[in-house]
Design a protein around this motif. Sequence first.
Motif, PDB file in Angstrom:
ATOM      1  N   GLU A 194       8.674  14.881  39.708  1.00 32.24           N
ATOM      2  CA  GLU A 194       9.077  13.499  39.871  1.00 32.24           C
ATOM      3  C   GLU A 194       8.477  12.955  41.168  1.00 32.24           C
ATOM      4  OE1 GLU A 194      11.033  11.599  37.782  1.00 32.24           O
ATOM      5  OE2 GLU A 194      10.800  13.265  36.376  1.00 32.24           O
ATOM      6  N   ARG A 226       8.216   8.315  38.832  1.00 27.68           N
ATOM      7  CA  ARG A 226       7.336   8.610  37.713  1.00 27.68           C
ATOM      8  C   ARG A 226       7.296  10.116  37.512  1.00 27.68           C
ATOM      9  NH1 ARG A 226       7.895   4.017  37.008  1.00 27.68           N
ATOM     10  NH2 ARG A 226       6.338   2.341  36.783  1.00 27.68           N
ATOM     11  N   SER A 252      -2.344   1.883  36.183  1.00 32.23           N
ATOM     12  CA  SER A 252      -1.942   1.310  37.478  1.00 32.23           C
ATOM     13  C   SER A 252      -3.128   0.963  38.378  1.00 32.23           C
ATOM     14  CB  SER A 252      -0.998   2.245  38.250  1.00 32.23           C
ATOM     15  OG  SER A 252       0.193   2.445  37.530  1.00 32.23           O
TER      16      SER A 252
END
Length: 220
Positions: A21, A33, A79
């Motif tokens: 994480e 994420r 992203s």
Amino acid sequence: MASRGSKTATVSDGNGFETMELRLASGNGPVTRTVLHTPLRDALPSEIPIIDISPIFSSSLDERKAVARQIHDAASKTSFFYVNNHGIPLNQINSTHATCLDFFRQDFAEKIKADATKGPFDSCWRGPDTKRVNPDEGADVRKTYSVLYDARLDSTVKDPASIPEKAAQYIGLEKLAIENTEQMHHFEDNLKCHYQSCLGPSSGLDESLCLVARSPRGRL
């Protein structure tokens, strides 16, 4: 776009793959994420989208929407993305890069004259350990020179004084975006020229984001 992150935990997904994480600082606050826990590597060119943004200048709404969809897909899936055909001359980019190197190579006593921390906004120079992008990490060690929006440098704004107070309070009209660099006249002139050449693409990308969000142009 998410900024730097810090690992919070490593777990197994039950299929033999380890994941971790990541806590990230984003424009909407901290987010997490789940990513594969694999060795770091450079991204392949094919993994980062390259978006031709020249249609943002088109009179065709469909062409502008097509760019907006590409930006939305890239921002939501990877992203990160590159843009090309933005209209900023290469010689202007190279000249600005060289001029900025001249600024950063000055003695500290000269750079601190343009200290961004003396005002309420982030325009001008910031030295190391003066800003923290990720709240879970220490202060940034990088040095930056930021130029936020300045209506006085925008030729499309006929009278900056006419900007409503509700909007003006967020763009810092009491402080120039480029100031206290008199010892480097070419720096100020070059940065202003580069800034103004970026306003056109910025305005087009602003509209693209509005199209993605289905918001009226100008809301951003």
